[in-house]
Design an enzyme around this catalytic site. Structure first.
Site, short mmCIF file in Angstrom:
data_model
loop_
_atom_site.label_atom_id
_atom_site.label_comp_id
_atom_site.label_asym_id
_atom_site.label_seq_id
_atom_site.Cartn_x
_atom_site.Cartn_y
_atom_site.Cartn_z
N LYS A 35 -36.93 -44.11 -21.68
CA LYS A 35 -35.91 -43.06 -21.06
C LYS A 35 -36.81 -41.97 -21.42
CE LYS A 35 -33.20 -43.10 -25.04
NZ LYS A 35 -32.22 -43.72 -25.96
N TYR A 255 -42.77 -9.67 -29.78
CA TYR A 255 -41.29 -9.33 -29.30
C TYR A 255 -40.49 -9.09 -30.57
CZ TYR A 255 -42.21 -10.71 -24.63
OH TYR A 255 -42.74 -10.77 -23.28
C1 LIG Z 1 -32.69 -44.38 -26.96
C2 LIG Z 1 -32.02 -45.53 -27.49
C3 LIG Z 1 -32.71 -46.45 -28.30
C4 LIG Z 1 -33.97 -46.11 -28.92
O1 LIG Z 1 -33.67 -45.23 -30.01
P1 LIG Z 1 -34.60 -44.63 -31.12
O2 LIG Z 1 -33.79 -43.96 -31.95
O3 LIG Z 1 -35.47 -43.70 -30.59
O4 LIG Z 1 -35.17 -46.04 -31.58
C5 LIG Z 1 -32.01 -47.77 -28.44
N1 LIG Z 1 -30.99 -48.06 -28.03
C6 LIG Z 1 -30.32 -47.37 -26.90
C7 LIG Z 1 -28.98 -47.79 -26.42
C8 LIG Z 1 -30.82 -46.02 -26.82
O5 LIG Z 1 -30.09 -45.10 -25.85
#
Ligand SMILES: *Cc1c(COP(=O)(O)O)cnc(C)c1O
Length: 362
Positions: A35, A255
């Site tokens: 994702k 800044y």
């Molecule tokens: C993003 C996600 C993961 C992976 O999590 P990590 O902490 O990056 O390993 C696993 N399960 C779900 C439902 C997620 O949304």
């Protein structure tokens, strides 16, 4: 000409980290979390490098569609599921697996015109209290799905861990007990573990694990670095020194002039800023790597530049390469300085940063 500001993505490190997942959870199938543009590493690039995964997990339908449009046929799980009826058709057409987490989705599926049944996951809230059905509703929901021609048989059962980043926290064990009780006696594949669960909580492994951050080389835990888990950093964010100047003790830098030279100083300017995704809240003292040596960031982060104190690194000069995180400078350290997490650092790398793919040898 070499662009000034680059994110080098090491595909061999991605594969190495997937092998670490396999070693930690040898009896499990692996759905890799891709994702948010594979945590900023490039969706298709990561999907191709991780082609031996058993499935890909994305948050939303459009992310799954991008995989299909690139010709990727592997199982894809849409973790937030469909949000509107039209997406049901899309999931059917593209053979996407869908996580159902809310009554509104079950109703949509019941009301959808009959068609190819969807391959489903049912998300159970074991204590995260974000998405998922309360455990006591699981039997009723499964009953409705069994009676719904648009639902495929035997939905897989999943839940998400809220505190797996803390190896000491007993909440993970509580969540595990809730999930076990909610799924007991149901013949279905089960999944609970994110990276923290994979490395810290073997009891949460079940049939499918869902690694994210560990694939990208970072520790899922709230201290330490990826190397502690024999993970290799995938992204190296780099730029160059574009100016070096001397200022007298007391002179303000950047800044707001919030940082003043504590002595006669040699200040370097690096071509990277929050407009590239470097965190604006990184404070003075955040380490930056120049010629393999650490120097401190000083003054405020600008949109296109940061300033660094080179007084103790007299050989550093215009044109020298600078590493902001990655090889030899763990992103975890930068995240801690900037009061955030590596996930956010990676997701925020902007499109103007030029991506370079590489394969460093083991
Ligand atoms: C993003 C996600 C993961 C992976 O999590 P990590 O902490 O990056 O390993 C696993 N399960 C779900 C439902 C997620 O949304």
């Amino acid at each position: 000409m070499q662009p000034a500001t680059t994110a080098t993505i090491d595909l061999a490190a991605l594969r190495h980290n997937l092998a670490r997942v396999r070693a930690a959870a040898p009896h499990c199938r692996v759905a890799t979390a891709l994702k948010a543009n594979a945590y900023g590493h490039g969706l298709l690039r990561a999907a191709r490098a991780l082609s031996t995964a058993d499935a890909f997990a994305v948050a939303r339908c459009d992310e799954a569609l991008a995989l299909r449009e690139a010709g990727i046929a592997k199982p894809v799980v849409v973790l937030e599921g469909f949000l509107q009826p039209e997406e049901i058709d899309l999931c059917r057409q593209h053979g996407l697996q869908v996580a159902l987490h809310h009554d509104s989705q079950v109703r949509m599926l019941e009301l959808a015109k009959p068609g190819r049944p969807l391959d489903l996951w049912l998300k159970i809230d074991s204590g995260m209290h974000r998405l998922g059905f309360p455990p006591e509703q699981v039997p009723a929901v499964l009953g409705r799905l069994a009676a719904c021609p648009n639902a495929g048989p035997n939905p897989r059962l999943m839940s998400h861990l809220a505190k797996a980043d803390d190896r000491e926290d007993p909440y993970t064990r509580q969540q595990l007990a809730v999930f076990q009780a909610a799924t007991q006696g149901i013949t279905a594949e089960r999944s609970m573990a994110n990276s923290g669960g994979i490395l810290g909580w073997p009891e949460t492994h079940f049939d499918w694990v869902r690694p994210g951050i560990m694939l990208y080389g970072c520790t899922p835990f709230n201290h330490g670095v990826g190397a502690d888990e024999r993970l290799r950093p995938v992204m190296t964010l780099a730029s160059r020194l574009i100016a070096v100047q001397r200022y007298a003790a007391g002179e303000p830098i950047g800044y707001g002039g919030s940082w003043r030279c504590p002595r006669d100083s040699r200040i370097g300017v690096v071509a990277i800023g929050y407009g590239d995704g470097y965190p604006r809240h990184a404070p003075s003292g955040t380490p930056v790597l120049i010629n393999g040596r650490r120097v401190p960031l000083v003054g405020r982060v600008s949109m296109d530049m940061i300033t660094v104190d080179l007084t103790d690194l007299p050989e550093a000069n215009v044109g020298d390469p600078v590493v902001l995180w990655g090889c030899d400078l763990p992103a975890e350290e930068i995240a801690r300085h900037a009061n955030t997490i590596t996930y956010e650092l990676f997701c925020k790398v902007m499109p103007r940063v030029v991506v370079i793919e590489t394969e460093f040898n083991d």
